[in-house]
Scaffold this active site. Sequence first.
Site, mmCIF file in Angstrom:
data_model
loop_
_atom_site.group_PDB
_atom_site.id
_atom_site.type_symbol
_atom_site.label_atom_id
_atom_site.label_comp_id
_atom_site.label_asym_id
_atom_site.label_seq_id
_atom_site.Cartn_x
_atom_site.Cartn_y
_atom_site.Cartn_z
ATOM 1 N N ASP A 44 -6.953 3.564 4.059
ATOM 2 C CA ASP A 44 -5.648 3.153 3.540
ATOM 3 C C ASP A 44 -5.210 1.856 4.213
ATOM 4 O OD1 ASP A 44 -2.948 4.181 2.122
ATOM 5 O OD2 ASP A 44 -2.457 3.289 4.070
ATOM 6 N N TYR A 49 0.296 -5.094 6.237
ATOM 7 C CA TYR A 49 -0.256 -4.812 7.561
ATOM 8 C C TYR A 49 -0.884 -6.051 8.192
ATOM 9 C CZ TYR A 49 0.139 0.105 6.086
ATOM 10 O OH TYR A 49 0.595 1.312 5.625
ATOM 11 N N LYS A 78 -1.886 -1.807 -0.793
ATOM 12 C CA LYS A 78 -0.515 -1.862 -1.308
ATOM 13 C C LYS A 78 -0.041 -3.293 -1.475
ATOM 14 C CE LYS A 78 0.186 2.090 1.718
ATOM 15 N NZ LYS A 78 -0.862 1.699 2.665
ATOM 16 N N HIS A 118 4.451 -1.025 -2.377
ATOM 17 C CA HIS A 118 4.706 -0.464 -1.051
ATOM 18 C C HIS A 118 6.092 0.178 -0.915
ATOM 19 C CE1 HIS A 118 3.095 -1.010 3.286
ATOM 20 N NE2 HIS A 118 3.725 0.132 3.173
#
Length: 307
Positions: A44, A49, A78, A118
């Site tokens: 994931d 990030y 995402k 997200h």
Amino acid sequence: MKISKSKCNKIGMPLMGFGTYQLSIKQAEFCVSEAIKAGFRHIDSAEGYGNEEGTGRGIKKGLKETGVSRDDIFVTTKLFPGYKKWGSTEKDYNQTIETLKKQLKQLQLNYVDLYLIHAPLSELRIEQWKALIELKKQGLAKHIGVSNYNEDRIREILDNSLEKPEANQVEFHPICAQINLTKYMKENSIEPIAYSSLAPLSTWRVEEGQGWEVLAEKKEEGQLIIKEIAKKLDVSEAQLLLRWGLEHGYSVLTKSSKPKRIRENLRVFDFEIPKGDIERLDQLNQNQAIAWAASGINPMEVAPALE
């Protein structure tokens, strides 16, 4: 090594996944590779990030060292939708399309198995959702869904007569049990995915600046009960919480930078939690989202993302 269908949800996602939040690019490469070698078959990631380059290298390395096929792993990423209040440009239809194409290059993949918005932060979220539908048609995402969406935001998609999300990734643990949302997703055949399953623990995000101390007083009672039940079942507290999520029909995500812990967290299918202990854990619910607050975000500012 193929994952048993009994250990996957209805869209073929393995029930246990390895998350990459708060990992550096270098850490992501090492940890993702180790996770695949340990047996994880769901990785994931997310644009937000900032480590997809490392995640992609880790996937490539892990597949090479194990001989596992790309088709035998499930990769989620995402879209960060943008948010005016944070000074972040909200992505339109074309920008959403181009964002996934850029992410695929960083991940060194031809497609992702699941692409999520997200959070419902953007005023352009319906336009973004239409772009995800197009990305699915193009084969760049096999499945599409959302994250941090509540009933109203999911219903907004359905009210526009658009294809419904196949999954919704939300914070889920005994202190934030999302009872009404979980029921709604089940009724609408939307696969639930849990993040921050370990948030109730005192050992969660303990590195400086990660927010472990936020809402610590709300977790104290639960920590005593979690510790007691884990000791009785002879499992780690992390294994107990991950299993609790599975028992409630969720796919769960875990993350660690330690190979031993990575392997340990995958061992959640060889025990069950007695009904009475599940009920004790259920009673800890305060509908309190810990992860958002630990990230320095006021959940009320991003409502209606959270209930």
